[in-house]
Design a protein around this motif. Sequence first.
Motif, PDB file in Angstrom:
ATOM      1  N   UNK A  21     -46.221  -2.982  -5.936  1.00 43.69           N
ATOM      2  CA  UNK A  21     -46.406  -4.030  -6.929  1.00 43.69           C
ATOM      3  C   UNK A  21     -45.095  -4.260  -7.677  1.00 43.69           C
ATOM      4  N   UNK A  22     -44.899  -5.449  -8.210  1.00 48.19           N
ATOM      5  CA  UNK A  22     -43.682  -5.698  -8.978  1.00 48.19           C
ATOM      6  C   UNK A  22     -43.683  -5.040 -10.350  1.00 48.19           C
ATOM      7  N   UNK A  23     -44.843  -4.554 -10.794  1.00 49.89           N
ATOM      8  CA  UNK A  23     -44.890  -3.867 -12.092  1.00 49.89           C
ATOM      9  C   UNK A  23     -44.702  -2.365 -11.933  1.00 49.89           C
ATOM     10  N   UNK A  24     -44.064  -1.960 -10.833  1.00 53.55           N
ATOM     11  CA  UNK A  24     -43.712  -0.568 -10.596  1.00 53.55           C
ATOM     12  C   UNK A  24     -42.202  -0.383 -10.733  1.00 53.55           C
ATOM     13  N   UNK A  25     -41.814   0.783 -11.186  1.00 47.52           N
ATOM     14  CA  UNK A  25     -40.402   1.154 -11.280  1.00 47.52           C
ATOM     15  C   UNK A  25     -40.229   2.552 -10.710  1.00 47.52           C
TER      16      UNK A  25
ATOM     17  N   UNK B  91     -43.288   7.258  -9.940  1.00 40.14           N
ATOM     18  CA  UNK B  91     -43.238   5.798 -10.025  1.00 40.14           C
ATOM     19  C   UNK B  91     -43.979   5.365 -11.279  1.00 40.14           C
ATOM     20  N   UNK B  92     -43.289   4.644 -12.132  1.00 40.84           N
ATOM     21  CA  UNK B  92     -43.921   4.084 -13.326  1.00 40.84           C
ATOM     22  C   UNK B  92     -44.678   2.816 -12.945  1.00 40.84           C
ATOM     23  N   UNK B  93     -45.923   2.720 -13.402  1.00 40.14           N
ATOM     24  CA  UNK B  93     -46.758   1.570 -13.053  1.00 40.14           C
ATOM     25  C   UNK B  93     -47.424   1.033 -14.311  1.00 40.14           C
ATOM     26  N   UNK B  94     -47.234  -0.240 -14.569  1.00 46.74           N
ATOM     27  CA  UNK B  94     -47.836  -0.850 -15.760  1.00 46.74           C
ATOM     28  C   UNK B  94     -49.330  -1.069 -15.522  1.00 46.74           C
ATOM     29  N   UNK B  95     -49.688  -1.922 -14.578  1.00 51.51           N
ATOM     30  CA  UNK B  95     -51.078  -2.101 -14.152  1.00 51.51           C
ATOM     31  C   UNK B  95     -52.047  -2.454 -15.268  1.00 51.51           C
ATOM     32  N   UNK B  96     -53.348  -2.248 -14.967  1.00 49.06           N
ATOM     33  CA  UNK B  96     -54.393  -2.382 -15.969  1.00 49.06           C
ATOM     34  C   UNK B  96     -55.045  -3.737 -16.100  1.00 49.06           C
ATOM     35  N   UNK B  97     -54.650  -4.724 -15.291  1.00 46.52           N
ATOM     36  CA  UNK B  97     -55.219  -6.071 -15.461  1.00 46.52           C
ATOM     37  C   UNK B  97     -56.715  -6.115 -15.206  1.00 46.52           C
ATOM     38  N   UNK B  98     -57.191  -5.325 -14.247  1.00 46.92           N
ATOM     39  CA  UNK B  98     -58.612  -5.376 -13.915  1.00 46.92           C
ATOM     40  C   UNK B  98     -59.489  -4.874 -15.054  1.00 46.92           C
TER      41      UNK B  98
ATOM     42  N   UNK C  58     -37.555  -7.906 -12.821  1.00 45.61           N
ATOM     43  CA  UNK C  58     -36.190  -7.444 -13.084  1.00 45.61           C
ATOM     44  C   UNK C  58     -36.143  -5.923 -13.129  1.00 45.61           C
ATOM     45  N   UNK C  59     -37.046  -5.328 -13.892  1.00 47.40           N
ATOM     46  CA  UNK C  59     -37.085  -3.869 -13.989  1.00 47.40           C
ATOM     47  C   UNK C  59     -37.399  -3.207 -12.669  1.00 47.40           C
ATOM     48  N   UNK C  60     -38.280  -3.815 -11.894  1.00 43.58           N
ATOM     49  CA  UNK C  60     -38.637  -3.289 -10.588  1.00 43.58           C
ATOM     50  C   UNK C  60     -37.414  -3.241  -9.672  1.00 43.58           C
ATOM     51  N   UNK C  61     -36.729  -4.371  -9.555  1.00 42.95           N
ATOM     52  CA  UNK C  61     -35.566  -4.437  -8.661  1.00 42.95           C
ATOM     53  C   UNK C  61     -34.458  -3.500  -9.119  1.00 42.95           C
ATOM     54  N   UNK C  62     -34.231  -3.424 -10.399  1.00 47.47           N
ATOM     55  CA  UNK C  62     -33.186  -2.536 -10.913  1.00 47.47           C
ATOM     56  C   UNK C  62     -33.467  -1.080 -10.576  1.00 47.47           C
TER      57      UNK C  62
END
Length: 316
Positions: free
Chosen positions: A106-110, A241-248, A31-35
Amino acid sequence: MLVSHDADHVAPNGPRVAIVIVTYNSADVLVGCLRSLVDGSQGVHLTDVVVADNASKDTSLAIAKEAADLPVRIVELGRNAGYAAAINAGIDTLNTEELDAVFVMNPDCRLRHGALAVLADSLGEPDRGITVPRLINPDGTLQPSLRRRPSARRALVEAVIGGRLAGRIGTFGELITDPREYERPRAAVWATGAAMLISVVAMQQIGLWDESFLLYSEETDFALRAADSGWSLWYEPTALVEHIGGEASTNPMLAALLCVNRVRLFRQRRGGLAGLVYYLAVVLGEGARALAGRRTSRAAIVALLRPSRRIDKLAS
């Protein structure tokens, strides 16, 4: 299945840009990505937003279908085929003859205001095939994203003192961690694949993303192949670009896949003795961290030392 919204977007006379977003159970962030795309695409002609979905089981598809203010369409891969496969599938739906560039993300980017226009303007310089933004964490701090060329020496130094410290000492580290290096526009060998704008002309010469990597190193491979074809990668600090990331850093399976793919790509490009030294350096570094109790490093060591335990497909 494709779901289309036919309306064109802003700045019809600007650079013609399409976006490909790769999703997999991404409802929490999509949602945040698309917005963010409406404001982030100011100054370009946004022709398409393709959501390439890797068989999400959550409400990702429903969220994408509800984005009525964007020219969204959905490509369903039917399985979790990985990042590169989803990018290829998304690009395959585009009429690239009517585009100047494709932004993969990625979808966790804004995207922050006008980010795509800054990247597209920079892409107009000769020999620039890829432009990348300044990635920031949700709290606004810098997220290091630029890399130097992989080498056995750098892998060894990182194994001994750690990647972040190595990145601050001259050119010893692959990851560039010195914040001063992110204050000016500059060329880089490769960058995090979470957000990058690719020239259509360059893309046609470079070819498809390598789907065999599943996750991680596919962007490294793509950027290195771009350089092989004479195209440079350029960093623009004013495109945010804001990126949440960090899963790895927390998921053992992803951490293992990251390490194995790093080694496989290096061997693929360099082979022989250099590939062996690189492999041993990665094993040394992950082994030391595994002994210190890091779960992700234990998973990486198992995958590096036991080929039968390596990941060749992602969970569906």
